[in-house]
Enzyme design. Structure first.
Site, PDB file in Angstrom:
ATOM      1  N   ASN A  19      -1.226   1.391   6.113  1.00 32.06           N
ATOM      2  CA  ASN A  19      -0.443   0.767   5.518  1.00 32.06           C
ATOM      3  C   ASN A  19      -0.079  -0.865   6.563  1.00 32.06           C
ATOM      4  O   ASN A  19       0.469  -0.568   7.687  1.00 32.06           O
ATOM      5  CB  ASN A  19       0.859   0.303   4.481  1.00 32.06           C
ATOM      6  CG  ASN A  19       1.681   0.217   4.195  1.00 32.06           C
ATOM      7  OD1 ASN A  19       1.059  -0.773   3.790  1.00 32.06           O
ATOM      8  ND2 ASN A  19       2.756   0.271   3.758  1.00 32.06           N
ATOM      9  N   GLY A  20      -0.072  -2.341   6.344  1.00 37.45           N
ATOM     10  CA  GLY A  20      -0.060  -3.533   6.703  1.00 37.45           C
ATOM     11  C   GLY A  20      -1.427  -3.891   7.916  1.00 37.45           C
ATOM     12  O   GLY A  20      -2.067  -3.487   7.160  1.00 37.45           O
ATOM     13  N   TRP A  79      -3.282  -2.488  -1.495  1.00 36.08           N
ATOM     14  CA  TRP A  79      -2.727  -3.569  -2.106  1.00 36.08           C
ATOM     15  C   TRP A  79      -3.441  -5.309  -0.997  1.00 36.08           C
ATOM     16  O   TRP A  79      -3.275  -5.179   0.492  1.00 36.08           O
ATOM     17  CB  TRP A  79      -1.438  -4.136  -1.938  1.00 36.08           C
ATOM     18  CG  TRP A  79      -0.553  -5.186  -2.607  1.00 36.08           C
ATOM     19  CD1 TRP A  79      -0.367  -5.494  -4.170  1.00 36.08           C
ATOM     20  CD2 TRP A  79      -0.260  -6.534  -2.063  1.00 36.08           C
ATOM     21  NE1 TRP A  79      -0.174  -6.911  -4.159  1.00 36.08           N
ATOM     22  CE2 TRP A  79       0.280  -7.578  -3.051  1.00 36.08           C
ATOM     23  CE3 TRP A  79       0.033  -7.285  -0.240  1.00 36.08           C
ATOM     24  CZ2 TRP A  79       0.763  -8.818  -2.525  1.00 36.08           C
ATOM     25  CZ3 TRP A  79       0.469  -8.166  -0.321  1.00 36.08           C
ATOM     26  CH2 TRP A  79       1.181  -9.307  -1.018  1.00 36.08           C
ATOM     27  N   GLU A 107       7.682 -13.108 -13.125  1.00 36.18           N
ATOM     28  CA  GLU A 107       7.287 -11.934 -12.651  1.00 36.18           C
ATOM     29  C   GLU A 107       6.843 -10.828 -13.364  1.00 36.18           C
ATOM     30  O   GLU A 107       5.224 -10.288 -13.225  1.00 36.18           O
ATOM     31  CB  GLU A 107       8.149 -10.811 -11.571  1.00 36.18           C
ATOM     32  CG  GLU A 107       9.341  -9.972 -12.099  1.00 36.18           C
ATOM     33  CD  GLU A 107       9.864  -9.573 -10.128  1.00 36.18           C
ATOM     34  OE1 GLU A 107       9.067  -9.011  -9.630  1.00 36.18           O
ATOM     35  OE2 GLU A 107      11.156  -9.491 -10.751  1.00 36.18           O
ATOM     36  N   LYS A 120      13.007 -13.579 -12.476  1.00 34.75           N
ATOM     37  CA  LYS A 120      12.242 -11.932 -13.856  1.00 34.75           C
ATOM     38  C   LYS A 120      11.285 -12.390 -14.438  1.00 34.75           C
ATOM     39  O   LYS A 120      10.577 -11.631 -15.143  1.00 34.75           O
ATOM     40  CB  LYS A 120      13.576 -11.766 -14.703  1.00 34.75           C
ATOM     41  CG  LYS A 120      14.621 -10.396 -14.400  1.00 34.75           C
ATOM     42  CD  LYS A 120      14.373  -9.508 -13.122  1.00 34.75           C
ATOM     43  CE  LYS A 120      13.617  -9.930 -12.317  1.00 34.75           C
ATOM     44  NZ  LYS A 120      14.652  -9.130 -10.161  1.00 34.75           N
ATOM     45  N   ARG A 144       4.523   0.342  -6.634  1.00 33.44           N
ATOM     46  CA  ARG A 144       4.626   0.377  -5.191  1.00 33.44           C
ATOM     47  C   ARG A 144       3.706  -1.074  -5.371  1.00 33.44           C
ATOM     48  O   ARG A 144       3.971  -2.125  -4.408  1.00 33.44           O
ATOM     49  CB  ARG A 144       3.989   0.793  -3.706  1.00 33.44           C
ATOM     50  CG  ARG A 144       5.398   1.986  -3.920  1.00 33.44           C
ATOM     51  CD  ARG A 144       4.809   2.665  -2.857  1.00 33.44           C
ATOM     52  NE  ARG A 144       4.838   1.789  -1.042  1.00 33.44           N
ATOM     53  CZ  ARG A 144       5.874   2.257  -0.176  1.00 33.44           C
ATOM     54  NH1 ARG A 144       6.589   2.578  -0.548  1.00 33.44           N
ATOM     55  NH2 ARG A 144       5.203   1.457   0.814  1.00 33.44           N
ATOM     56  N   LYS A 187       6.112  -2.993  -5.124  1.00 31.97           N
ATOM     57  CA  LYS A 187       7.641  -3.183  -4.858  1.00 31.97           C
ATOM     58  C   LYS A 187       8.611  -3.840  -3.545  1.00 31.97           C
ATOM     59  O   LYS A 187       9.899  -3.904  -3.430  1.00 31.97           O
ATOM     60  CB  LYS A 187       7.743  -1.440  -5.277  1.00 31.97           C
ATOM     61  CG  LYS A 187       9.115  -1.109  -5.587  1.00 31.97           C
ATOM     62  CD  LYS A 187       9.520  -1.930  -6.582  1.00 31.97           C
ATOM     63  CE  LYS A 187      10.891  -1.839  -6.916  1.00 31.97           C
ATOM     64  NZ  LYS A 187      11.868  -2.491  -7.099  1.00 31.97           N
ATOM     65  N   CYS A 234       1.058  -1.179   0.012  1.00 34.72           N
ATOM     66  CA  CYS A 234       0.346  -0.131   0.022  1.00 34.72           C
ATOM     67  C   CYS A 234       0.794   1.049   0.069  1.00 34.72           C
ATOM     68  O   CYS A 234       1.957   1.114   0.333  1.00 34.72           O
ATOM     69  CB  CYS A 234      -0.849  -0.159   1.080  1.00 34.72           C
ATOM     70  SG  CYS A 234      -2.035  -1.280   1.143  1.00 34.72           S
ATOM     71  N   HIS A 245      18.501 -35.760 -12.111  1.00 30.93           N
ATOM     72  CA  HIS A 245      18.053 -36.118 -10.644  1.00 30.93           C
ATOM     73  C   HIS A 245      16.791 -35.460 -11.085  1.00 30.93           C
ATOM     74  O   HIS A 245      15.506 -35.803 -10.283  1.00 30.93           O
ATOM     75  CB  HIS A 245      18.569 -35.798  -9.187  1.00 30.93           C
ATOM     76  CG  HIS A 245      19.935 -35.604  -9.277  1.00 30.93           C
ATOM     77  ND1 HIS A 245      20.301 -37.580  -9.163  1.00 30.93           N
ATOM     78  CD2 HIS A 245      21.250 -35.010  -9.970  1.00 30.93           C
ATOM     79  CE1 HIS A 245      21.832 -37.044  -9.733  1.00 30.93           C
ATOM     80  NE2 HIS A 245      22.081 -35.869  -9.427  1.00 30.93           N
ATOM     81  N   GLU A 265      17.353 -16.765 -10.272  1.00 35.76           N
ATOM     82  CA  GLU A 265      17.097 -15.480 -10.603  1.00 35.76           C
ATOM     83  C   GLU A 265      16.626 -14.785 -12.168  1.00 35.76           C
ATOM     84  O   GLU A 265      15.548 -14.264 -12.189  1.00 35.76           O
ATOM     85  CB  GLU A 265      17.809 -13.880 -10.428  1.00 35.76           C
ATOM     86  CG  GLU A 265      17.657 -12.793 -10.886  1.00 35.76           C
ATOM     87  CD  GLU A 265      16.587 -11.984 -10.283  1.00 35.76           C
ATOM     88  OE1 GLU A 265      15.625 -12.642  -8.682  1.00 35.76           O
ATOM     89  OE2 GLU A 265      16.632 -10.369 -10.677  1.00 35.76           O
TER      90      GLU A 265
HETATM   91  O1  M6R Z   1      14.025  -4.559  -1.642  1.00 36.99           O
HETATM   92  P1  M6R Z   1      13.994  -5.411  -1.632  1.00 36.99           P
HETATM   93  O2  M6R Z   1      14.838  -5.660  -2.145  1.00 36.99           O
HETATM   94  O3  M6R Z   1      14.498  -5.733   0.428  1.00 36.99           O
HETATM   95  O4  M6R Z   1      13.311  -6.463  -2.011  1.00 36.99           O
HETATM   96  C1  M6R Z   1      12.905  -8.171  -2.492  1.00 36.99           C
HETATM   97  C2  M6R Z   1      12.349  -8.217  -2.853  1.00 36.99           C
HETATM   98  O5  M6R Z   1      11.319  -8.983  -2.956  1.00 36.99           O
HETATM   99  C3  M6R Z   1      12.567  -8.055  -4.128  1.00 36.99           C
HETATM  100  O6  M6R Z   1      13.880  -8.956  -4.608  1.00 36.99           O
HETATM  101  C4  M6R Z   1      11.782  -8.848  -5.531  1.00 36.99           C
HETATM  102  O7  M6R Z   1      11.631 -10.355  -5.248  1.00 36.99           O
HETATM  103  C5  M6R Z   1      11.352  -8.318  -6.870  1.00 36.99           C
HETATM  104  N1  M6R Z   1      10.569  -7.827  -7.273  1.00 36.99           N
HETATM  105  C6  M6R Z   1      12.245  -9.896  -7.588  1.00 36.99           C
HETATM  106  O8  M6R Z   1      12.326  -8.450  -8.878  1.00 36.99           O
END
Ligand code: M6R
Length: 591
Positions: free
Chosen positions: A99-100, A73, A476, A473, A28, A586, A2, A492, A469
Site C-alpha cells: 500500500n503506498g 486501489w 460520492e 455526500k 476501504r 475509505k 489498498c 455572483h 458537505e
Molecule cells: O478519515 P478522514 O476523516 O481523515 O478522511 C477524510 C476524507 O477522506 C473523508 O472525509 C472523505 O471525504 C469521505 N469519503 C467523505 O464522505
C-alpha cells in the site's frame, strides 16, 4: 486505499481466513484483489479485477498456514489482473502486497532488469519482491533482506512479504497503517485495519512509522527499519465489539451508520469536562489556532470556524490538510494545530502534522479510530467515539466531530454546561428524528429527484460548510452532479446554472441569517428552481420541506442528517452501491 492482510500460525485454513479478511477490507475501496497461499512448498496465487464477490472458497481449502492477500486501489499501472497484488520474486518464493508508492521504482526496476529479473506488471510494487530476492542472496535471512530492501525505497508505504522457505511474514511501514493481531498460542495476523481479523482476536499491536515486524507464527519481533534495533511493543485490547463493525439487518453500512447517530452524537458529547476545559485553555493561549482536515472532516473544521466565532468570539483558521504546508510561515512554537480525521490515517493530515511539528507547534487530534497513526502522533487526542465507520461516505463521524468542536467552542466561551445540555438535547432530537416516517419521506423525495442531473445546495453561516458537505455526500454515492454554495454568492455567478425545475436544497435555521437565506431562495425560485427546504420551520418559498428540529447553534448537526439519508436513497434509486463508490477509498493513505 489498498487493504493488506496476512496470516501465519498454527491454523490450517489460512486461505479461507485470507478471503474473509479481504471481504472485511472491501469497505476501504478497491478495484482488484489477490491472494497467495503456501500449499506444501508451492505458492497458490489468484488475482482478479472487480469485486471479490462470491469467490469460490473451495479453491482455498487445501491445508495452509501462511497466506497474504490484498485489495488494490490502482496508482501505478491500470486496473488489470497482472497489476493486481501479490507480486512475486523471480523464483516465486517471495510474495509481496503493498500500500503506498515506491517513488524510485523505475530506477530500481532498471537495475534489477540488468541483473536478469523479469517483470510481469506495470506496477511500482513488483520491484519489491525482486529486490528482497537479491538481498536474500547476500545473507539468507529473510527479515534482514526485507529490511535491506526497504532502505532502497523512497516514498511512503506499507508492505507485507511472505517467504515460502522460512515460512515467515515480514511487514514494514513508513506511512500507511499496519496492525498486528495476536492470537495467543496460535499465530499472528497482519492487516491494514482491525476488522480484517477481529473475528479471531481482540488483541493488537501497532506498527509505528519506520518500524518493521517479522514472525514465523510462533514468535514476533518488532524492529527499526533503519537501524535494525529491536523494539518492545505493547499489546492493546480492542475496545469495541464485533457487532459494531457489522451491517446487522441493514442492507448497507451507510444506512446503518446514519442510524447509529441515534446514539453516537451523545457518545461524542460525553467527554471528560476537565479535558475539554484544558483544550479550551490551550486554544485561548495559543498564538494562532489552525483547524485542518480533508473531505468531510474539513467541512467539520469549516463549520467550527463559525462555532468559535459565534459562540466564543474567537478567531481560528481553517485549511485543507493538502494545502496546509503553504501556510507554514504563520506557525510558531506557541501555535496550536487541531487536526480532525475519522480514520486517523489520512496521508495529507499526517503531512500537516509534520509541518506543525517542524515549527514546534502543538497538535490536538480529534479522531474516531483509537490507536490510529494520528492518535499516536498528536500531543493530545479527543476521541469522538462514533464506533467503527465502514461506509466510504462519512456520516456519523461528521456529526461526532461537529459535536466535539461545538462543545470546545462553548468551553472557550466558559459556557460548557450550556453547550453540553444543548448538544445532549440535540442528540435526543436526532434519535426522535430518525424514525421510519422520516426515512420514508426522504426515500419519496429521492424517488422524485433521482433522475436529475444537477442538484444545488445553499447555506449561510455554519450551514454553508454543510452545503459543501451535502454536495460531497450526494456526489460520492449517487454520482449526481451536486454543488454547494454560500447562499449569498449565488448572484455572483452560480445563479446562471439555474433552469426551470432545477432542484435546490436550502439549509436553514432559526438564526440571524434566516431572512438572508430565504431571500436567496426567492432569487432561485424566481428563476424557476424547485426549492427543497431543510430546517426547523416551513417557509412559503419552499416547494418541499424536510423538518430538521430546532437545534440553535447545533443546527448544522441536525440539518446534515436528512441530506445523508437523501444521498443514500439517491444512490440506491440510481442502482449504485453506496458502500462502494467508484474511484474512492475509505482512508486515503496516499498524497
Ligand atoms: O478519515 P478522514 O476523516 O481523515 O478522511 C477524510 C476524507 O477522506 C473523508 O472525509 C472523505 O471525504 C469521505 N469519503 C467523505 O464522505
Amino acid at each position: 486505499m489498498c487493504g493488506i492482510f496476512g496470516y501465519v500460525g498454527k491454523r490450517t485454513d489460512a486461505g479461507v481466513i485470507a478471503i474473509e479478511g479481504l471481504k472485511n477490507l472491501e469497505y476501504r475501496g478497491y478495484d482488484s484483489w489477490g491472494i497467495a497461499c503456501k500449499n506444501g512448498s508451492e505458492l497458490h496465487v489468484k488475482k482478479d479485477i472487480g469485486p471479490i464477490g462470491e469467490i469460490d472458497s473451495q479453491e482455498f481449502t487445501a491445508p495452509c498456514s501462511l497466506s497474504i492477500a490484498h485489495t488494490r486501489w490502482a496508482t501505478h499501472g491500470g486496473v488489470t489482473q497482472r497489476n493486481a497484488h501479490p507480486h512475486l520474486s523471480e523464483d516465486r518464493n517471495i510474495a509481496v502486497v503493498h500500500n503506498g508508492i515506491v517513488e524510485n521504482y523505475l530506477e530500481l526496476r532498471k537495475d534489477l532488469k540488468a541483473k536478469g529479473h523479469t517483470f510481469q506488471s506495470e506496477t511500482d510494487t513488483e520491484v519489491i519482491p525482486h529486490l528482497i530476492e537479491e538481498e536474500l542472496k547476500k545473507t539468507g535471512d529473510f527479515a534482514e533482506a526485507v529490511r535491506a530492501a526497504c532502505l532502497h525505497f523512497e516514498g511512503r508505504y506499507a508492505i507485507l512479504a511472505l517467504h515460502t522457505q522460512s515460512n515467515m511474514l515480514v511487514a514494514a511501514r513508513t506511512g500507511s497503517p499496519l496492525i498486528v493481531g495476536v492470537e495467543k498460542g496460535s499465530g499472528y495476523f497482519i492487516a491494514s485495519d482491525i476488522p480484517a481479523f477481529m473475528k479471531h482476536t481482540r488483541t493488537v499491536q501497532y506498527l509505528d512509522d519506520g518500524e518493521m515486524v517479522a514472525t514465523d507464527g510462533k514468535s514476533i519481533t518488532f524492529s527499526d527499519i533503519k537501524t535494525g534495533e529491536t523494539r518492545p511493543k505493547r499489546e492493546i485490547p480492542i475496545t469495541y465489539h464485533i457487532e459494531q463493525a457489522q451491517k446487522g439487518d441493514f442492507e448497507h453500512f451507510m444506512l446503518k451508520e446514519i442510524m447509529d447517530q441515534k446514539d453516537s452524537v451523545a457518545r461524542a458529547v460525553n467527554q471528560d469536562e476537565g479535558e475539554i476545559r484544558t483544550i479550551a485553555e490551550a486554544i485561548r493561549r495559543a498564538k494562532g489556532t489552525f483547524l485542518v482536515g480533508c473531505g468531510t472532516a474539513a467541512k467539520a473544521c469549516m463549520a467550527a470556524e463559525y462555532f468559535f466565532s459565534v459562540v466564543a468570539e474567537h478567531h481560528v483558521n481553517f485549511a485543507h490538510a493538502s494545502e496546509f504546508k503553504l501556510f507554514h510561515h504563520f506557525l510558531k512554537p506557541e501555535s496550536l494545530v487541531i487536526v480532525v480525521s475519522q480514520s486517523g490515517e489520512t496521508a495529507d493530515v499526517l503531512e500537516a502534522i509534520r509541518v506543525a511539528r517542524d515549527k514546534g507547534a502543538k497538535v490536538l487530534a480529534i479522531v474516531n479510530v483509537e490507536g490510529s497513526t494520528i492518535d499516536r502522533e498528536a500531543d493530545y487526542t479527543l476521541l469522538i467515539n462514533a464506533g467503527p465507520e465502514r461506509a466510504v461516505a462519512s456520516t456519523k463521524a461528521l456529526t461526532g466531530q461537529l459535536a466535539v468542536l461545538l462543545l470546545i467552542a462553548y468551553a472557550l466561551a466558559e459556557r460548557l454546561k450550556e453547550g453540553k445540555t444543548l448538544l445532549l438535547e440535540t442528540a435526543a432530537a436526532i434519535n426522535d428524528m430518525l424514525n421510519p416516517r422520516f426515512v420514508e419521506r426522504l426515500e419519496t423525495l429521492a424517488e422524485k429527484i433521482h433522475e436529475e442531473e444537477n442538484l444545488f445546495i445553499i447555506g449561510k453561516g455554519w450551514n454553508y460548510p454543510m452545503a459543501l458537505e451535502s454536495a460531497i455526500k450526494i456526489q460520492e454515492v449517487s454520482y449526481v452532479h451536486a454543488e454547494g454554495f454560500a447562499a449569498g454568492e449565488l448572484k455572483h455567478g452560480p445563479i446562471a446554472l439555474i433552469e426551470k425545475g432545477s432542484p435546490c436544497i436550502v439549509l436553514t435555521g432559526n438564526d440571524e441569517v434566516l431572512l438572508d437565506i430565504l431571500s436567496n431562495a426567492q432569487e432561485l425560485k424566481a428563476r424557476g428552481a424547485m426549492i427543497i427546504g431543510i430546517g426547523p420551520k416551513r417557509h412559503d418559498v419552499f416547494d418541499e420541506w424536510i423538518k430538521a428540529p430546532e437545534a440553535s447553534t447545533a443546527q448544522a448537526i441536525m440539518n446534515i442528517i436528512p441530506i445523508q439519508v437523501l444521498a443514500y436513497f439517491l444512490a440506491v434509486k440510481r442502482g449504485k452501491n453506496p458502500d462502494m463508490p467508484r474511484n474512492l477509498a475509505k482512508s486515503v493513505t496516499v498524497k
